[in-house]
Design an enzyme around this catalytic site. Sequence first.
Site, PDB file in Angstrom:
ATOM      1  N   PHE A  56       5.300   0.996   6.722  1.00  0.00           N
ATOM      2  CA  PHE A  56       6.214  -0.137   6.599  1.00  0.00           C
ATOM      3  C   PHE A  56       6.623  -0.354   5.140  1.00  0.00           C
ATOM      4  CE2 PHE A  56       3.709  -0.979  10.466  1.00  0.00           C
ATOM      5  CZ  PHE A  56       4.741  -1.037  11.392  1.00  0.00           C
ATOM      6  N   CYS A  57       5.690  -0.169   4.231  1.00  0.00           N
ATOM      7  CA  CYS A  57       6.019  -0.262   2.799  1.00  0.00           C
ATOM      8  C   CYS A  57       6.932   0.881   2.384  1.00  0.00           C
ATOM      9  CB  CYS A  57       4.746  -0.245   1.961  1.00  0.00           C
ATOM     10  SG  CYS A  57       3.631  -1.631   2.263  1.00  0.00           S
TER      11      CYS A  57
ATOM     12  N   CYS B 188       1.333   3.071   3.374  1.00  0.00           N
ATOM     13  CA  CYS B 188       1.698   2.283   4.556  1.00  0.00           C
ATOM     14  C   CYS B 188       3.131   2.643   4.970  1.00  0.00           C
ATOM     15  CB  CYS B 188       1.598   0.796   4.241  1.00  0.00           C
ATOM     16  SG  CYS B 188       2.440  -0.285   5.420  1.00  0.00           S
TER      17      CYS B 188
ATOM     18  N   TYR C 256       0.894  -1.157   0.000  1.00  0.00           N
ATOM     19  CA  TYR C 256       0.000   0.000   0.000  1.00  0.00           C
ATOM     20  C   TYR C 256       0.930   1.205   0.000  1.00  0.00           C
ATOM     21  CZ  TYR C 256      -3.157  -3.406   2.329  1.00  0.00           C
ATOM     22  OH  TYR C 256      -3.880  -4.506   2.676  1.00  0.00           O
TER      23      TYR C 256
END
Length: 386
Positions: free
Chosen positions: A115-116, A113, A110
């Site tokens: 973390f992404c 996001c 995503y």
Amino acid sequence: MAAACARTLCKVGWNILESPAARRSGTVSYLVGNVGAHGSRRAYGTGGTGVRSKLLSSLRGGGGRVLGCAFLLGGGVGLYQTVKYSVQQHLAEEESKVSGGDLKLTLYQYKTCPFCSKVRAFLDYHGLPYEIVEVNPVMRQEIKWSTYRKVPILMVDSDVQLNDSSVIISSLKTYLICNDKSVTDILRCYPELKSVNSSGKEVTEYSNKYWLMLSEAEAAVVYPEKGMQKEERKWREWADDWLVHLISPNVYRTPSEAMAAFDYIVREGKFGTYEGFFAKYVGAAAMYLISKRLKSRHKLQDDVRQDLYKAVNEWVAAIGKKRKFMGGDQPNLADLAVYGVLRVMEGLQSFDDMMANSKVKNWYRRVERASLNHEGRKFSSFCLNL
């Protein structure tokens, strides 16, 4: 093959020059005399029948020396081009090793996001080419083939699956430093651990995910000063366990900010027409309410901006005034993790407030430039000399 042909041409030319016919006197002087007598105006034209007949007679009368020179010249040029191509090919192979360009990477994500965003910051900084598959956050059809249902997921060469942002980053960094090991071999150092939390939900964690799997010699090069490795792990963990939890309460702080955030999410994400409408209005309202619960869970102040300012100022203070980055002259994995988390707020009111009311701006822009310019490529070359 090209080198063999070039060597053969040189040998033929030398044999011609060493032949008795080529040693006859007057041949070379006759040809030079011809050029001097007729002048340069003959050099670019047909020269007429007189010149042609003199040239032919000179070749018949000992012009083998000229022919030998021609063979030597041709062979020399051929050898030069062959060596040049070999050097270029070698440099390209070395660059491929250094940059990890031998890997085919596909990132399932995503875009908004954190973390992404951490994984993209790492890949961009190191100049690793990768493809992006944007996952629909509602249906998640793009990752229906995976038993692991979160993002990011990074596929390596279409058959090795890396889960969890910190595992992805640690695995690839280890590979870049000591790429005599395969990604599959390195991944075994980060075993998956499943457990059930207090709510009865199965939770997946990974051992060693903030560690790089290096030899002592490799670690000494990557972390030349005492305490650097421990410091990097500490702040990478801090980014995951604390900084990430400040994002949602700040992004969805008020109804208008929540609406602006979901407008951005819908615009940048992968939503159908109806899904986008539903996400923008219902999602914004839901996340506004959830952000209040998150504020209570993480014991944040009433004005959650103050917690954000305090966190990033604490980060900048840990870097200190003598270093550009926590990694020194270039970002380390902690720099890239913190930058990746904060970057998801760009374009929103929370980001503008943070840049205006904290000390993080100069550091942030330095990491941004380093990431955009793929500056990590040149700092990976040492691994070839260990």
